[in-house]
Design a protein around this motif. Structure first.
Motif, PDB file in Angstrom:
ATOM      1  N   ASP A 126      -5.865   3.253  -4.028  1.00  0.00           N
ATOM      2  CA  ASP A 126      -7.082   2.450  -3.905  1.00  0.00           C
ATOM      3  C   ASP A 126      -7.022   1.123  -4.647  1.00  0.00           C
ATOM      4  OD1 ASP A 126      -8.262   4.465  -2.346  1.00  0.00           O
ATOM      5  OD2 ASP A 126      -8.905   5.555  -4.136  1.00  0.00           O
ATOM      6  N   ARG A 142      -1.807   5.745  -6.634  1.00  0.00           N
ATOM      7  CA  ARG A 142      -2.900   4.785  -6.834  1.00  0.00           C
ATOM      8  C   ARG A 142      -3.196   4.073  -5.508  1.00  0.00           C
ATOM      9  NH1 ARG A 142       0.653   4.241 -11.312  1.00  0.00           N
ATOM     10  NH2 ARG A 142      -0.257   5.287 -13.134  1.00  0.00           N
ATOM     11  N   ASP A 161       0.825  -1.205   0.000  1.00  0.00           N
ATOM     12  CA  ASP A 161       0.000   0.000   0.000  1.00  0.00           C
ATOM     13  C   ASP A 161       0.866   1.264   0.000  1.00  0.00           C
ATOM     14  OD1 ASP A 161      -2.590   1.198  -0.027  1.00  0.00           O
ATOM     15  OD2 ASP A 161      -2.442   1.587   2.115  1.00  0.00           O
ATOM     16  N   THR A 188       0.488   3.947  -2.954  1.00  0.00           N
ATOM     17  CA  THR A 188       0.224   5.343  -2.597  1.00  0.00           C
ATOM     18  C   THR A 188       1.315   6.251  -3.148  1.00  0.00           C
ATOM     19  OG1 THR A 188      -0.898   4.610  -0.576  1.00  0.00           O
ATOM     20  CG2 THR A 188      -0.211   6.917  -0.667  1.00  0.00           C
TER      21      THR A 188
END
Length: 345
Positions: A93, A91, A83, A87
């Motif tokens: 999500d 991106r 993640d 991030t």
């Protein structure tokens, strides 16, 4: 023909870089983005992080679309580190799924960055998935992601263990898809590009037991036997022949950066780490660009001890990547340019 273009190594670096950028841009305009799923054991080696960086740069060029990331390392900080990188590239999500009851439960050398804090107590590297144990199981995510894509379109890049893909094959119809896992894969997947195995002797060892295979040998055997779509293997020897230059880590990344810090945490610099996982990504997105040669078609078998054997077959499902020194130099330059591409703003 673009797929066979050779860039002369005698050209100055600036000209070669410009030619590579033009080549990437032309290809992005000429083809639809490759729908991509990335299955990784993030945290076991730094090449997983560099491979994910490449995928994001390729998406920024319009060459691929990252649909989901699934993790085969069973540690709660592996998905948060994914993640962090998603991030970093804007991106945050992208769906992330995790293995339950998988291999390699130790933290590893750089996953601690998922807990690093800034002076104000916020995450040093922004991300909102703080604990991988709260992430969804990889198998429903894989099933849902595949069901939503056009038939025969998805490329899966596997650079970790075979655990998730075996469980996908064995999965039953559910609310995500009315198909069995094997039928769903056969319908939706175009190619499985994987970093696994060894297809030439390694340091004179003809029975080399490659890491991604030996940590879940039963899954590697079953997936290799049952996978219903073409498979292209990037063996240990391929990434071993193309190392990532530590000078790029020193000079091309910001002073405070999760990839740079993870690279140094993984191994004290200076060192040039082999690009095992990056080779599988490069072929998955640019299979016709002439970065690699391919073996004849054949069949791969995973033996009980985790070694991989390849037997040519006229209509075989499997092929493996082959490099010579000229191709290795081209692949290395392409991978460095992709890993260090400026972030889209």
């Amino acid at each position: 023909m673009i797929g066979r273009l050779v860039i002369d190594d005698s050209l100055p670096t600036v000209f070669r870089t410009t030619l590579l950028s033009l080549l990437f841009a032309t290809s992005a305009l000429a083809a639809d983005p490759v729908p991509l799923i990335f299955d990784t054991d993030m945290g076991n080696d730094i090449d997983d992080a560099l491979a994910l960086a490449m995928i994001h740069s390729l998406e920024s060029r319009g060459a691929c679309k990252l649909l989901a990331v699934t993790v085969t390392k069973d540690h709660p900080k592996a998905a948060p580190f994914v993640d962090i990188l998603n991030t970093r590239y804007g991106r945050p999500d992208i769906p992330i799924g995790v293995v339950k009851g998988g291999a390699t439960k130790e933290e590893g050398k750089f996953l601690k960055l998922a807990d690093a804090k800034a002076a104000d107590g916020s995450p040093l590297y922004p991300h909102d998935l703080l604990d991988g144990s709260t992430a969804p199981d990889a198998i429903p995510l894989l099933r849902r992601t595949l069901e939503q894509q056009p038939d025969g379109s998805v490329v899966i890049v596997q650079v970790g263990f075979f655990t998730n893909l075996l469980r996908l094959l064995e999965s039953a119809p559910d609310e995500n898809s009315p198909l069995s896992g094997r039928d769903l894969v056969a319908k939706k997947v175009k190619l499985l590009s994987l970093m696994a195995g060894a297809f030439t002797p390694i340091d004179h060892n003809t029975r080399y037991r490659e890491y991604n295979v030996v940590y879940d040998i039963p899954a590697a055997q079953e997936v290799t036997a049952e996978w219903p779509t073409p498979m292209v293997w990037s063996g240990f020897e391929t990434g071993n022949a193309v190392t990532y230059p530590h000078q790029s880590i020193d000079l091309d990344f910001p002073a405070q950066d999760p990839i740079k810090e993870a690279y140094y945490l993984y191994e004290t610099p200076p060192h040039d780490r082999p690009t095992w996982d990056l080779t599988a990504v490069l072929h998955a997105v640019y299979p016709d660009r002439g970065y690699f040669e391919l073996s004849p078609p054949g069949k791969v078998v995973v033996d009980q001890d985790g070694t991989t054997d390849f037997a040519p077959q006229e209509k075989g499902r499997d092929r493996y990547l082959i490099l010579n020194p000229t191709l290795a130099a081209r692949a290395r330059e392409a991978m460095v340019q992709l890993c260090t591409q400026p972030l889209a703003r």
